[in-house]
Design an enzyme around this catalytic site. Structure first.
Site, PDB file in Angstrom:
ATOM      1  CG  HIS A 185      -1.944  -0.650   1.213  1.00  0.00           C
ATOM      2  ND1 HIS A 185      -2.520  -1.519   2.306  1.00  0.00           N
ATOM      3  CD2 HIS A 185      -2.941  -1.118   0.321  1.00  0.00           C
ATOM      4  CE1 HIS A 185      -3.777  -2.026   2.087  1.00  0.00           C
ATOM      5  NE2 HIS A 185      -3.860  -1.908   0.829  1.00  0.00           N
ATOM      6  CB  CYS A 281      -2.492   1.039   8.496  1.00  0.00           C
ATOM      7  SG  CYS A 281      -0.843   0.757   7.519  1.00  0.00           S
TER       8      CYS A 281
HETATM    9  N1  ARG Z   1      -3.303  -7.021   6.673  1.00  0.00           N
HETATM   10  C1  ARG Z   1      -3.604  -5.607   6.170  1.00  0.00           C
HETATM   11  C2  ARG Z   1      -3.705  -6.093   4.742  1.00  0.00           C
HETATM   12  O1  ARG Z   1      -2.793  -6.572   4.219  1.00  0.00           O
HETATM   13  C3  ARG Z   1      -2.687  -4.694   6.503  1.00  0.00           C
HETATM   14  C4  ARG Z   1      -3.481  -3.294   6.002  1.00  0.00           C
HETATM   15  C5  ARG Z   1      -2.576  -2.286   6.360  1.00  0.00           C
HETATM   16  N2  ARG Z   1      -3.099  -0.930   6.008  1.00  0.00           N
HETATM   17  C6  ARG Z   1      -2.584  -0.018   5.019  1.00  0.00           C
HETATM   18  N3  ARG Z   1      -3.286   1.048   4.866  1.00  0.00           N
HETATM   19  N4  ARG Z   1      -1.436  -0.109   4.682  1.00  0.00           N
HETATM   20  O2  ARG Z   1      -4.472  -5.429   3.769  1.00  0.00           O
END
Ligand code: ARG
Length: 304
Positions: A185, A281
């Site tokens: 992300h 996040c």
């Molecule tokens: N385990 C989650 C996923 O893989 C973590 C998300 C983290 N969120 C972020 N905005 N980077 O989607």
């Protein structure tokens, strides 16, 4: 003073979700190891609960106000509210997730945003057209200095989503292709500070994406993270009221950010790094505006 904004403006408003059902029970990124989590589940869950609480209290102490998503059993990643939607000028564009494990969060977030609209915290709630995948503010970061979005694509979100964002919000949206599965992300490797400074991990981006960053952010405003800093998720930070809140960082990183007029506040979030997440996040900013308001935060506008 606890709970008082020190900027003389409105309190920043965030959406968060308590980690009641947080766990690492599946793997959709390289940080997630369900077996490792299961081997120490009780302790790790306790750690997550304490770390989330301390992080939440840090935001409150700095004057933030927080809205909540109700936690739901079997939705362990619901804590990562940055992925719920993109919000600007009172309008929310709901996310569509790539993986079935997280798609199940979509109706929960939709219900939360309807409730926020009913309480007049938001004016409009929109859905993405067709089959476009876009995982919310985790992949679409508002740059308050340049008055544009930066959007990560190639891992979770579709490149075509950047046109939808530009149309919906009437601002530029620059797509940046992500090159590494570990930085899946945009917010795992990029943070736009209200001063015009950008912290980012260059190895997370394709050559083309790096050029797009370098074209728009002049050298003095670039804070490049090294591998060690990126692996601590130091780019995954929340900034408001001249503070940068993050899990941990090196002294060198702290110094570079402090030189730019910010206080760095660290609050450990290692239990969430096990899911590939950290400070940014765990939050979604609900009050970003495309136009500067008088009485808002004032930062010197750099010449970029
Ligand atoms: N385990 C989650 C996923 O893989 C973590 C998300 C983290 N969120 C972020 N905005 N980077 O989607």
């Amino acid at each position: 003073m606890r709970g008082q904004p020190t900027n003389g403006g409105a309190r920043p408003r965030f959406l968060m979700c308590r980690p009641q059902y947080y766990a690492v029970s599946y793997s959709i990124n390289p940080w997630m190891d369900p077996q490792d989590w299961a081997s120490a589940e009780r302790d790790l869950w306790g750690m997550a609960d304490r770390q989330w609480g301390a992080f939440h209290d840090t935001l409150i102490d700095k004057g933030a106000s927080i809205e909540f998503v109700d936690p739901k059993p079997d939705l362990p990643d619901l804590v990562f509210t940055a992925n719920a939607a993109i919000v600007l000028d009172g309008k929310a564009l709901l996310s569509r997730f790539r993986h079935p494990e997280r798609k199940r969060e979509e109706p929960v977030f939709a219900g939360t945003f309807d409730a926020l609209q009913a309480q007049a915290h938001l004016a409009e709630v929109e859905e993405l057209p067709g089959n476009i995948v876009l995982e919310g503010a985790g992949d679409c970061i508002w740059d308050a200095h340049r008055r544009q979005f930066w959007m990560g694509c190639g891992q979770r979100s579709d490149r075509a989503a950047s046109d939808v964002v530009a149309d919906q919000f009437g601002v530029e949206c620059v797509a940046l292709e992500l090159a590494s599965a570990s930085f899946y992300h945009l917010d795992t490797a990029f943070c736009a500070l209200p001063t015009g400074d950008v912290t980012y991990y260059p190895s997370a981006f394709t050559e083309e994406a790096l050029r797009a960053i370098e074209e728009r952010v002049e050298p003095a405003h670039r804070v490049a993270l090294d591998h060690d800093e990126a692996a601590q998720f130091s780019a995954n930070a929340v900034s408001f009221d001249h503070c940068l809140v993050l899990s941990s960082c090196t002294d060198a990183f702290r110094h570079k950010v402090e030189e730019r007029g910010f206080t760095v506040l660290t609050t450990p979030l290692g239990a969430f790094l096990r899911s590939g997440g950290s400070a940014c996040c765990l939050t979604l900013r609900l009050d970003h505006r495309s136009e500067e308001k008088s009485g808002g935060e004032s930062y010197p506008r750099a010449n970029v």
